[in-house]
Design an enzyme around this catalytic site. Structure first.
Site, PDB file in Angstrom:
ATOM      1  N   ASP A 443       0.831  -1.199   0.000  1.00  0.00           N
ATOM      2  CA  ASP A 443       0.000   0.000   0.000  1.00  0.00           C
ATOM      3  C   ASP A 443       0.872   1.256   0.000  1.00  0.00           C
ATOM      4  OD1 ASP A 443      -2.309   1.531   0.185  1.00  0.00           O
ATOM      5  OD2 ASP A 443      -3.097   0.443   1.909  1.00  0.00           O
ATOM      6  N   ASP A 511     -10.828   1.897  -2.768  1.00  0.00           N
ATOM      7  CA  ASP A 511     -11.292   1.615  -1.405  1.00  0.00           C
ATOM      8  C   ASP A 511     -12.816   1.574  -1.342  1.00  0.00           C
ATOM      9  OD1 ASP A 511      -8.869   1.282  -0.248  1.00  0.00           O
ATOM     10  OD2 ASP A 511      -8.745   3.268   0.660  1.00  0.00           O
TER      11      ASP A 511
HETATM   12  C1  GLA Z   1      -5.645   1.865   2.576  1.00  0.00           C
HETATM   13  C2  GLA Z   1      -6.043   0.705   1.692  1.00  0.00           C
HETATM   14  C3  GLA Z   1      -7.083  -0.140   2.391  1.00  0.00           C
HETATM   15  C4  GLA Z   1      -6.531  -0.611   3.714  1.00  0.00           C
HETATM   16  C5  GLA Z   1      -6.070   0.562   4.566  1.00  0.00           C
HETATM   17  C6  GLA Z   1      -5.344   0.090   5.795  1.00  0.00           C
HETATM   18  O1  GLA Z   1      -6.689   2.767   2.711  1.00  0.00           O
HETATM   19  O2  GLA Z   1      -6.486   1.153   0.458  1.00  0.00           O
HETATM   20  O3  GLA Z   1      -7.460  -1.244   1.600  1.00  0.00           O
HETATM   21  O4  GLA Z   1      -5.462  -1.494   3.477  1.00  0.00           O
HETATM   22  O5  GLA Z   1      -5.200   1.411   3.843  1.00  0.00           O
HETATM   23  O6  GLA Z   1      -4.862   1.114   6.581  1.00  0.00           O
END
Ligand code: GLA
Length: 683
Positions: A443, A511
């Site tokens: 990420d 997300d």
């Molecule tokens: C980001 C990612 C999510 C999750 C969060 C965790 O927003 O896109 O899928 O992994 O971080 O903190």
């Protein structure tokens, strides 16, 4: 004109010639193979134009060309801006199997700069890749305020229609179209990553004419510009590393290779572009298209957020195994000090409070159930409250004395520093050597806002250095840990581009998991990127944004449109939901070779009462049908991926269909969700 170089693709030939007066390579034509090369008359300069102003140059340099955007600007540091370049009167055309590469060189009249243009095509697919390499061969430092990749100078009646994808966090990949009668249309990112705002890919065309697609394979800041000079009958598309936030410094002997810019032509129009992009991603960018690196994920983030407890995770893993997941991924919250997003980033060892016996007992309970084990990491980020930051406060991006800015309570590590990249590689190696991990979700949750490195002129290219550091670590993972699947993520779809696709296996598209919003995001995504890359999870309702009711089956059908995963709190599901999920996952497992590798055709718009996505394989076609309230009882669509002359039987019935015939599609799974499978009849 001589010479003429021909670069064959699967359904086209890209012909390049040399313009008179050493002005360099020009696009002569891009047509179907076997088509008689048209007699090309290069436009002649008139009025105020210099010859270079009107030619379809592959690579234009400020100082040689004035009227339109030039791809390269050279600052000699002595008051001289721009360069007059003299191209070789010959190039090198190298063929290797189905691949052809053309290289042509140039020098500038001061003798300080060398240029090389590289164009690569392959008869196995339709995407052509181009880049330029710029070398300082003089004795003084040069800077490049702009160093774009080579351009695409395409013949198109005015005004061309430009399709692009734009959005925001949780709203990625919305589709847009504009007509550009004159001027420059530009999109890009200054944020150090590809960004949620614009995808680095556009389509251009006019009704009834061929369609062209252009994409930039780059994951740092970038800019793409499409320019129409009225009356020219052409659109020129150029792109490269962002020229507002990035200046390249070339010391004597140093070279800079631009990112690769990709181009594709579809004779049938822009509707023919998605299939060609997908084909290239499957054949060239992805290391394979099998299911080994695109397993059915269960990810515990939405079920637990930071409340990661080994027993609870093991219970979720048991339920995940029961419904048919193939890998269990513990998302954020597993590492030292990570009780919220305020602390812990940088300290990539299991949290001793949450995991007093380390991760191994959990890994064993996951793998004993037949699941692979995966972890979330965000290696480029650091919280001020972390041991890493306390030990190395100098490792984060710092624009001089400017106060540091946190986003999501975190800073970013300066990947332009070799010691930081080395630390990242060592940290990931230690994690992967010490644990049986075969899946990483990588990420990146904030933009770079403080790039630069006072005292180091090369710090002005922090965005290039950052992307290169990121690629280096991804390459290390590929080479040393080939069994590890990498899912790329940047707060959802903030870093998706052809370069990331070449070094990772799947991408977390957004997300946003609310099914109706997600469907719209996926609709845009599929216009440029293949379903085998599109990680998508079923999550629980209500979603924070998308509150429209949707059935359990609708939610599955949305996630089944690519690489299916589940992110729900399985322990809150009823036994009936779990057994329905197991049925749907079994169905997906059977159909996924067609869904992931079939030709994608989208029918209508996701907001319409009925929307469908069709996946055409060689002997099976899968159609996912999405309905809204007010939909017709038995809508009809005309499938587009049937082989001419072949007949297909609708699974579960007697209906036989052939190409061009309308097909009634029912809502067989739920009142808003239907699935049709067509099987080729062998006569
Ligand atoms: C980001 C990612 C999510 C999750 C969060 C965790 O927003 O896109 O899928 O992994 O971080 O903190």
């Amino acid at each position: 004109m001589s010479p003429v170089w021909e670069l064959p693709t699967a359904t086209g030939v890209y012909r390049v010639g040399l313009a008179p007066d050493d002005l360099g390579p020009v696009l002569l034509s891009w047509t179907a193979p076997g088509a008689e090369p048209p007699d090309v008359e290069l436009p002649a300069a008139a009025g105020w134009d210099l010859p270079a102003d009107v030619l379809p140059l592959e690579y234009a340099v400020l100082g040689t060309r004035q009227r339109q955007t030039a791809e390269l600007i050279v600052d000699h540091g002595d008051g001289l801006l721009g360069a007059r370049v003299i191209w070789d009167s010959d190039g090198e055309l190298i063929s290797h199997g189905t691949a052809t590469t053309l290289r042509v060189r140039a020098v500038d009249t001061t003798g300080r700069l060398e240029l090389e243009l590289r164009i690569a095509a392959d008869a196995g697919h339709d995407v052509i890749g181009k880049r330029a390499v710029i070398t300082n061969v003089g004795r003084r430092r040069l800077t490049l305020p702009r160093a774009f990749a080579p351009a695409w100078d395409l013949p198109l009646p005015e005004p061309p229609l430009i399709d692009f994808l734009a959005g925001d966090w949780s709203r990625e990949f919305a589709t847009h179209r504009l007509a550009l009668p004159a001027g420059t249309f530009t999109i890009g990112s200054r944020q150090g990553v590809t960004s949620h705002s614009y995808a680095p890919v556009i389509a251009v065309g006019t009704p009834g004419g061929p369609g062209y697609g252009v994409a930039l394979a780059w994951s740092g800041s970038w800019r793409l510009a499409a320019e129409v000079v009225p009356g020219s009958g052409r659109v020129r598309i150029a792109a490269g590393v962002d020229d507002e936030t990035c200046v390249i410094t070339l010391d004597p002997g140093e070279s800079y290779a631009t990112p690769e810019i990709l181009g594709v032509r579809a004779p049938e129009g822009v509707a023919g572009l998605p299939g060609r992009w997908h084909d290239h991603q499957r054949r060239v960018l992805s290391r394979d298209v099998g299911t080994a690196h695109r397993p059915i994920v269960y990810n515990s983030w939405y079920a637990t957020e930071f409340d990661v407890r080994p027993d609870h995770q093991a219970a979720l893993a048991e339920a995940a195994a029961e419904i048919g997941a193939e890998v269990f991924v513990v998302d954020d919250g597993w590492f030292a000090g990570r009780t919220s997003d305020r602390a812990g980033l940088g300290d990539w060892t299991p949290d001793p409070v949450k995991f007093p016996h380390g991760l191994d007992p959990l890994i064993t309970s996951v793998t004993d159930r037949g699941l692979r084990f995966g972890l979330w990491v965000e290696p480029e980020a650091v919280n001020p409250d972390s041991d890493l930051y306390r030990a190395h406060p100098d490792w984060v991006y710092r624009a001089g004395d400017r106060p540091l800015v946190t986003v999501r309570n975190q800073y970013l590590l300066d990947f332009g520093r070799p010691e930081v990249v080395a630390w990242c590689e060592e940290t990931l190696r230690a994690l992967l050597d010490d644990h049986r991990i075969s899946y990483l979700k990588w990420d990146m949750n904030r933009p770079v806002s403080d790039g630069g490195r006072p005292g180091d002129d090369h710090g002005r290219q922090w965005s290039v250095q950052h992307a290169e550091g990121y690629y280096r670590v991804l390459r290390m993972l590929r080479e040393e840990y080939g069994h590890v699947t990498v899912e790329a993520c940047s707060s959802g779809g903030g870093r998706i581009d052809a370069a990331v696709l070449a070094l990772t296996d799947v991408v977390w598209t957004s997300d946003e998991t609310g099914p109706r919003d997600r469907l719209a995001i996926q609709h845009g995504f599929l216009s440029a990127y293949g379903p085998h890359l599109m990680s998508s999870w079923v999550t629980d309702q209500p979603d924070h944004r998308d509150q429209d009711p949707a059935s359990f089956e609708f939610r599955f059908l949305v996630a089944m449109a690519g690489v299916l995963g589940v992110g729900s709190d399985l322990l809150a599901w009823t036994a009936a939901q779990r057994s329905r999920a197991a049925e749907l996952i079994k169905l997906y497992r059977e159909l996924r070779p067609t869904i992931q590798t079939g030709r994608v055709e989208r029918h209508g718009e996701p907001a319409a009462p009925v929307y469908a996505v069709e996946y055409g394989g060689s002997d099976r076609i899968v159609i996912l049908v999405y309905g809204r309230p007010g939909r017709p009882e038995r809508p009809v669509i005309t499938p587009r991926t049937l082989q001419p002359g072949a007949r297909y039987r609708v699974r579960g019935g007697d209906l036989i269909v052939a190409a061009g015939e309308p097909l009634p599609v029912g809502f067989t799974l739920a009142e808003d969700a239907g699935l049709v499978v067509l099987e080729r009849v062998v006569d």
